[in-house]
Design an enzyme around this catalytic site. Structure first.
Site, PDB file in Angstrom:
ATOM      1  N   HIS A  15       0.920  -1.138  -0.058  1.00  0.00           N
ATOM      2  CA  HIS A  15      -0.130  -0.016   0.022  1.00  0.00           C
ATOM      3  C   HIS A  15       0.864   1.309   0.094  1.00  0.00           C
ATOM      4  O   HIS A  15       2.110   1.133   0.027  1.00  0.00           O
ATOM      5  CB  HIS A  15      -0.866   0.053   1.278  1.00  0.00           C
ATOM      6  CG  HIS A  15      -0.450   0.007   2.383  1.00  0.00           C
ATOM      7  ND1 HIS A  15      -0.893   0.497   3.613  1.00  0.00           N
ATOM      8  CD2 HIS A  15       0.947   0.043   2.922  1.00  0.00           C
ATOM      9  CE1 HIS A  15      -0.311   0.616   4.643  1.00  0.00           C
ATOM     10  NE2 HIS A  15       0.832   0.041   4.426  1.00  0.00           N
ATOM     11  N   CYS A  34       5.954   5.967   4.684  1.00  0.00           N
ATOM     12  CA  CYS A  34       5.006   5.290   4.124  1.00  0.00           C
ATOM     13  C   CYS A  34       4.306   5.850   2.889  1.00  0.00           C
ATOM     14  O   CYS A  34       3.256   5.251   2.329  1.00  0.00           O
ATOM     15  CB  CYS A  34       4.046   5.207   4.982  1.00  0.00           C
ATOM     16  SG  CYS A  34       4.587   4.121   6.578  1.00  0.00           S
ATOM     17  N   HIS A  40       4.813   0.030  -0.324  1.00  0.00           N
ATOM     18  CA  HIS A  40       5.662  -0.491   0.304  1.00  0.00           C
ATOM     19  C   HIS A  40       4.605  -1.599   0.905  1.00  0.00           C
ATOM     20  O   HIS A  40       3.693  -1.683   0.589  1.00  0.00           O
ATOM     21  CB  HIS A  40       6.347  -0.004   1.481  1.00  0.00           C
ATOM     22  CG  HIS A  40       5.328   0.611   2.642  1.00  0.00           C
ATOM     23  ND1 HIS A  40       4.626   1.931   2.485  1.00  0.00           N
ATOM     24  CD2 HIS A  40       5.042   0.204   3.937  1.00  0.00           C
ATOM     25  CE1 HIS A  40       3.702   2.059   3.419  1.00  0.00           C
ATOM     26  NE2 HIS A  40       3.902   1.031   4.180  1.00  0.00           N
ATOM     27  N   HIS A  42       3.513  -4.897   3.756  1.00  0.00           N
ATOM     28  CA  HIS A  42       3.636  -5.810   5.166  1.00  0.00           C
ATOM     29  C   HIS A  42       3.230  -7.369   5.092  1.00  0.00           C
ATOM     30  O   HIS A  42       2.530  -7.612   3.981  1.00  0.00           O
ATOM     31  CB  HIS A  42       2.747  -4.841   6.088  1.00  0.00           C
ATOM     32  CG  HIS A  42       2.951  -3.494   6.252  1.00  0.00           C
ATOM     33  ND1 HIS A  42       3.956  -3.333   7.171  1.00  0.00           N
ATOM     34  CD2 HIS A  42       2.521  -2.362   5.712  1.00  0.00           C
ATOM     35  CE1 HIS A  42       4.114  -1.750   7.098  1.00  0.00           C
ATOM     36  NE2 HIS A  42       3.296  -1.340   6.367  1.00  0.00           N
ATOM     37  N   ASP A  80      -4.781 -10.517   0.161  1.00  0.00           N
ATOM     38  CA  ASP A  80      -3.538 -11.302   0.007  1.00  0.00           C
ATOM     39  C   ASP A  80      -2.782 -11.173  -1.488  1.00  0.00           C
ATOM     40  O   ASP A  80      -3.170 -11.201  -2.328  1.00  0.00           O
ATOM     41  CB  ASP A  80      -3.669 -12.950   0.218  1.00  0.00           C
ATOM     42  CG  ASP A  80      -2.351 -13.492   0.331  1.00  0.00           C
ATOM     43  OD1 ASP A  80      -1.526 -12.757   1.155  1.00  0.00           O
ATOM     44  OD2 ASP A  80      -2.221 -14.747   0.055  1.00  0.00           O
ATOM     45  N   HIS A  81      -1.429 -10.707  -1.252  1.00  0.00           N
ATOM     46  CA  HIS A  81      -0.552 -10.091  -2.557  1.00  0.00           C
ATOM     47  C   HIS A  81      -1.408  -9.447  -3.197  1.00  0.00           C
ATOM     48  O   HIS A  81      -1.293  -9.412  -4.395  1.00  0.00           O
ATOM     49  CB  HIS A  81      -0.217 -11.571  -3.291  1.00  0.00           C
ATOM     50  CG  HIS A  81       0.574 -12.339  -2.479  1.00  0.00           C
ATOM     51  ND1 HIS A  81       0.327 -13.064  -1.404  1.00  0.00           N
ATOM     52  CD2 HIS A  81       2.136 -12.349  -2.519  1.00  0.00           C
ATOM     53  CE1 HIS A  81       1.545 -13.698  -0.688  1.00  0.00           C
ATOM     54  NE2 HIS A  81       2.524 -13.210  -1.490  1.00  0.00           N
ATOM     55  N   GLU A 125       0.088  -4.802  12.054  1.00  0.00           N
ATOM     56  CA  GLU A 125       0.908  -4.342  10.638  1.00  0.00           C
ATOM     57  C   GLU A 125       2.386  -4.698  10.871  1.00  0.00           C
ATOM     58  O   GLU A 125       3.192  -4.978   9.882  1.00  0.00           O
ATOM     59  CB  GLU A 125       0.632  -2.920  10.576  1.00  0.00           C
ATOM     60  CG  GLU A 125       1.110  -2.553   9.282  1.00  0.00           C
ATOM     61  CD  GLU A 125       0.663  -0.877   8.810  1.00  0.00           C
ATOM     62  OE1 GLU A 125      -0.026  -0.693   7.943  1.00  0.00           O
ATOM     63  OE2 GLU A 125       1.117  -0.058   9.793  1.00  0.00           O
TER      64      GLU A 125
END
Length: 136
Positions: A15, A34, A40, A42, A80-81, A125
């Site tokens: 994100h 960020c 970037h 997580h 996811d991904h 996170e």
């Protein structure tokens, strides 16, 4: 009598934290690294807590296989991904902070859990930072 049941899931996502109404300088000042234009990522840990009374015939508040399936179908499959800014319908137009992601996950799950009530969504996170939302 309420019993609280927790199911833990993980997902990886990217994100970028930025407000499109801010200048690049304002975004950098507010969101720091960020706000990197390339984003970037997580490795998130999600905990979904439900509450209810154990069924007299099964002893379950909810069968954890069912809860797992609900979480994976309604949340994990969608995030996811993925790039949370672009790919996730329930986050469109929302700055994908951990707080807003947790609220979005709550909204995706709140009406989908049979025989129990959604109590909390906890989203890690990082190993040191997490948010908890109880639909208040």
């Amino acid at each position: 009598m309420n019993i609280y049941i927790t199911r833990r899931e993980t997902f990886s996502a990217s994100h970028r934290l930025y407000n499109e109404n801010f200048t690049d300088e304002e975004n950098e000042r507010v969101f720091g690294k960020c706000s990197n234009p390339n984003g970037h990522g997580h490795n998130y840990i999600l905990e979904v807590v439900v509450k209810g009374e154990p069924n007299k015939n099964t002893g379950y508040v909810i069968d954890l296989k069912i809860l797992k399936s609900i979480i994976r179908e309604n949340v994990i499959k969608k995030v996811d991904h993925k790039n949370l800014n672009i790919d996730v319908d329930f986050l469109k137009g929302i700055i994908p902070t951990a707080e807003n992601i947790a609220i979005g996950i709550w909204n995706e799950l709140k009406d989908k859990i049979p025989d129990a009530k959604l109590y909390a969504v906890k989203l890690y996170e990082t190993e040191n930072n997490y948010v908890e939302y109880k639909g208040e």
